[in-house]
Design a protein around this motif. Structure first.
Motif, mmCIF file in Angstrom:
data_model
loop_
_atom_site.group_PDB
_atom_site.id
_atom_site.type_symbol
_atom_site.label_atom_id
_atom_site.label_comp_id
_atom_site.label_asym_id
_atom_site.label_seq_id
_atom_site.Cartn_x
_atom_site.Cartn_y
_atom_site.Cartn_z
ATOM 1 N N ASP A 77 -35.322 13.399 7.033
ATOM 2 C CA ASP A 77 -35.893 14.432 7.943
ATOM 3 C C ASP A 77 -36.279 13.507 9.016
ATOM 4 O O ASP A 77 -36.209 14.138 10.291
ATOM 5 N N VAL A 78 -36.975 12.261 8.976
ATOM 6 C CA VAL A 78 -37.648 11.668 9.883
ATOM 7 C C VAL A 78 -36.432 11.208 10.990
ATOM 8 O O VAL A 78 -36.606 10.887 11.914
ATOM 9 N N ALA A 79 -35.397 10.856 10.436
ATOM 10 C CA ALA A 79 -34.206 10.276 10.938
ATOM 11 C C ALA A 79 -33.295 11.463 11.747
ATOM 12 O O ALA A 79 -32.584 11.074 12.533
ATOM 13 N N VAL A 80 -33.578 12.424 11.398
ATOM 14 C CA VAL A 80 -32.725 13.731 12.060
ATOM 15 C C VAL A 80 -32.609 13.591 13.702
ATOM 16 O O VAL A 80 -31.634 13.805 14.294
ATOM 17 N N PRO A 81 -33.816 13.544 14.555
ATOM 18 C CA PRO A 81 -33.737 13.543 15.906
ATOM 19 C C PRO A 81 -32.923 12.257 16.312
ATOM 20 O O PRO A 81 -32.031 12.571 17.305
ATOM 21 N N THR A 82 -33.128 11.335 15.676
ATOM 22 C CA THR A 82 -32.144 9.986 15.977
ATOM 23 C C THR A 82 -30.645 10.325 15.875
ATOM 24 O O THR A 82 -29.790 10.079 16.410
ATOM 25 N N SER A 132 -28.637 12.950 25.303
ATOM 26 C CA SER A 132 -28.667 12.140 24.010
ATOM 27 C C SER A 132 -30.127 11.532 23.835
ATOM 28 O O SER A 132 -30.312 10.974 23.002
ATOM 29 N N GLN A 133 -30.589 11.317 24.990
ATOM 30 C CA GLN A 133 -31.841 10.725 24.845
ATOM 31 C C GLN A 133 -33.133 11.267 24.398
ATOM 32 O O GLN A 133 -33.884 10.626 23.861
ATOM 33 N N LEU A 134 -33.048 12.515 24.367
ATOM 34 C CA LEU A 134 -34.130 13.404 24.454
ATOM 35 C C LEU A 134 -34.854 13.437 22.798
ATOM 36 O O LEU A 134 -35.678 13.311 22.695
ATOM 37 N N PRO A 135 -33.619 13.862 21.762
ATOM 38 C CA PRO A 135 -34.116 14.054 20.620
ATOM 39 C C PRO A 135 -34.896 12.986 20.127
ATOM 40 O O PRO A 135 -35.930 12.952 19.392
ATOM 41 N N LEU A 136 -34.246 11.530 20.114
ATOM 42 C CA LEU A 136 -34.836 10.388 19.714
ATOM 43 C C LEU A 136 -36.309 10.142 20.259
ATOM 44 O O LEU A 136 -37.154 9.840 19.399
ATOM 45 N N LEU A 137 -36.486 10.405 21.647
ATOM 46 C CA LEU A 137 -37.666 10.253 22.212
ATOM 47 C C LEU A 137 -38.756 11.077 21.716
ATOM 48 O O LEU A 137 -40.008 10.989 21.917
ATOM 49 N N GLY A 138 -38.113 12.554 21.041
ATOM 50 C CA GLY A 138 -39.143 13.221 20.344
ATOM 51 C C GLY A 138 -39.379 13.146 18.930
ATOM 52 O O GLY A 138 -40.246 13.751 18.521
ATOM 53 N N SER A 139 -39.063 11.904 18.302
ATOM 54 C CA SER A 139 -39.313 11.455 17.116
ATOM 55 C C SER A 139 -40.687 11.409 16.733
ATOM 56 O O SER A 139 -40.972 11.353 15.714
ATOM 57 N N HIS A 140 -41.696 11.040 17.781
ATOM 58 C CA HIS A 140 -43.129 11.078 17.294
ATOM 59 C C HIS A 140 -43.704 12.118 16.655
ATOM 60 O O HIS A 140 -44.624 12.108 15.958
ATOM 61 N N ALA A 141 -42.727 13.543 16.978
ATOM 62 C CA ALA A 141 -43.214 14.681 16.685
ATOM 63 C C ALA A 141 -43.101 14.590 14.859
ATOM 64 O O ALA A 141 -43.794 15.713 14.144
ATOM 65 N N ARG A 142 -42.160 13.970 14.497
ATOM 66 C CA ARG A 142 -42.036 13.916 12.922
ATOM 67 C C ARG A 142 -42.598 12.761 12.486
ATOM 68 O O ARG A 142 -42.403 12.463 11.261
ATOM 69 N N GLY A 143 -43.740 11.983 12.995
ATOM 70 C CA GLY A 143 -44.474 11.157 12.370
ATOM 71 C C GLY A 143 -44.237 9.704 12.623
ATOM 72 O O GLY A 143 -44.572 8.933 12.331
ATOM 73 N N VAL A 144 -43.223 9.503 13.374
ATOM 74 C CA VAL A 144 -42.588 8.115 13.702
ATOM 75 C C VAL A 144 -43.608 7.525 14.793
ATOM 76 O O VAL A 144 -44.060 8.051 15.769
ATOM 77 N N ALA A 200 -26.648 2.777 11.137
ATOM 78 C CA ALA A 200 -27.319 2.411 10.044
ATOM 79 C C ALA A 200 -28.378 1.733 10.150
ATOM 80 O O ALA A 200 -29.499 1.782 9.494
ATOM 81 N N TRP A 201 -28.574 0.775 11.147
ATOM 82 C CA TRP A 201 -29.862 0.014 11.546
ATOM 83 C C TRP A 201 -31.057 1.022 11.690
ATOM 84 O O TRP A 201 -32.220 0.647 11.347
ATOM 85 N N SER A 202 -30.778 2.153 12.751
ATOM 86 C CA SER A 202 -31.781 2.994 13.069
ATOM 87 C C SER A 202 -32.481 3.556 11.892
ATOM 88 O O SER A 202 -33.800 3.851 11.650
ATOM 89 N N GLY A 203 -31.535 4.102 11.109
ATOM 90 C CA GLY A 203 -31.867 4.724 9.763
ATOM 91 C C GLY A 203 -33.074 3.951 8.993
ATOM 92 O O GLY A 203 -33.885 4.577 8.388
ATOM 93 N N ALA A 204 -32.627 2.571 8.842
ATOM 94 C CA ALA A 204 -33.519 1.891 8.254
ATOM 95 C C ALA A 204 -34.546 1.667 8.731
ATOM 96 O O ALA A 204 -35.847 1.570 7.969
ATOM 97 N N VAL A 205 -34.695 1.414 10.271
ATOM 98 C CA VAL A 205 -35.864 1.099 10.778
ATOM 99 C C VAL A 205 -37.025 2.332 10.741
ATOM 100 O O VAL A 205 -37.912 2.209 10.447
ATOM 101 N N LEU A 206 -36.315 3.388 10.955
ATOM 102 C CA LEU A 206 -37.034 4.693 10.809
ATOM 103 C C LEU A 206 -37.771 4.940 9.345
ATOM 104 O O LEU A 206 -38.795 5.551 9.032
#
Length: 346
Positions: A77-82, A132-144, A200-206
């Motif tokens: 779920d953490v990776a969903v915005p990205t 496309s920029q916006l969901p990723l930048l909101g990832s902090h709301a999921r604890g990133v 694939a990289w971003s999923g692993a980083v997240l």
């Protein structure tokens, strides 16, 4: 992972709806049809902007992001915005590609430029890029952690540059015949494989993977993306129209110098190469010309060579996934996805 895909779709719809609502305070829908055009391209509306369900694509790239996160030991779920950002970015490239390639059909429907013109298609693509920029930048709301969000966002935009670099090379190659296969592969690594690698990289980083492990996931995505594009090149010539949604031999009609055509050019004798070049230089590639190119491809057994390349990338991707230490059901899903991409017909 069906829940993850549904979550990605919700995230995409939310960011489009929020932007449309903000614009609605200033413009009427009649005066600003932009968001109706976006909904149409994304498969959520018909050409009159009425709600509809159309083919929205395979969602491969966002799925890889979510699966990589889970396979690396994270909460998907953490990776969903990205993942939503990845899919919106991918659709930005599709809208602009259709303009540059002159493609009037995508996913069995007219393309955006074919319905609303080139200018409005460019606007729609630009809007998708911004969204496309916006969901990723909101990832902090999921604890990133914010620093991790910034790092992923920086790489997201670096990936956009690689995609555009690849597209520039693709257009430059249209004017040339002396294109080494290595140069072509370098081009598709930017245009196509870089976004799969980022997914694939971003999923692993997240998921919290360290830099070395995340790079192994990136390498897996690169191999998968290269194999995907080479298979796409195969389907662009030998795919079945009722399955691909495009006419048989579509890449030949569009004079695309895809891998099969470059391999043909490298293998053909002087007379056959002259025939190929004359066809590609003509004002139109008609059915007879398509058949001529297909016969030349068969003469030099190009289809088999392309199929071998797809199989090699597929094997490399599976090896790299194992090296990345992927685990659990998500790893099995990534394996299945790699298998499916290697044998897909559309």
């Amino acid at each position: 992972m069906n829940d993850a895909i549904a979550g990605i779709e919700r995230a995409m719809r939310q960011v489009v709806a929020e932007a449309e609502a903000a614009a609605g305070h200033r413009f009427s829908e009649r005066d600003l049809p932009l968001y109706g055009v976006l909904r149409y391209h994304l498969g959520w509306a018909d050409p009159d902007f009425r709600p509809a369900t159309a083919d929205a694509g395979k969602r491969i790239r966002p799925l890889i992001c979510v699966l990589a996160c889970a396979a690396a030991g994270g909460d998907p779920d953490v990776a969903v915005p990205t993942a939503a950002s990845i899919e919106l970015l991918h659709n930005f490239t599709l809208v602009h590609d259709d303009v540059q390639d002159g493609s009037d059909r995508r996913r069995h429907r007219p393309t955006v430029w074919a319905l609303w013109g080139v200018g409005q298609a460019i606007n729609a693509g630009d809007a998708l890029f911004a969204l496309s920029q916006l969901p990723l930048l909101g990832s902090h709301a999921r604890g990133v952690p914010p620093a991790r969000v910034i790092g992923v966002a920086r790489e997201f935009n670096a990936t956009v540059l690689r995609i555009v670099e690849g597209q520039v090379l693709d257009l430059c190659f249209e004017e040339r015949w002396e294109i080494p296969v290595a140069s072509y592969l370098n081009m598709i690594e930017g245009k196509t494989a870089s976004l799969v690698a980022f997914a694939a990289w971003s999923g692993a980083v997240l998921a919290g993977a360290d830099a070395e492990r995340a790079e192994r996931y990136r390498a897996f995505g690169r191999a998968l993306g290269l194999g995907f594009q080479v298979q796409d090149d195969l389907l662009g010539i030998w795919g079945e129209a009722e399955v691909t949604g495009k006419p048989a031999g579509d890449d030949i009609r569009r004079r695309k110098k895809s891998l099969p055509v470059l391999l043909l050019a490298s293998k053909a004798d002087a007379e056959d190469l002259s025939t190929l070049q004359t066809i590609y230089a003509g004002p139109e590639v008609d059915d007879a010309a398509v058949e001529t190119v297909l016969r030349l491809l068969e003469k030099y057994d190009v289809q088999s060579e392309v199929q071998v390349a797809v199989a090699e990338y597929h094997a490399e991707a599976l090896r790299l996934l194992e090296e990345a230490g992927a685990t659990g059901p998500a790893r099995e899903r990534l394996n299945e996805l790699a298998e499916r991409l290697a044998t897909r017909r559309f």
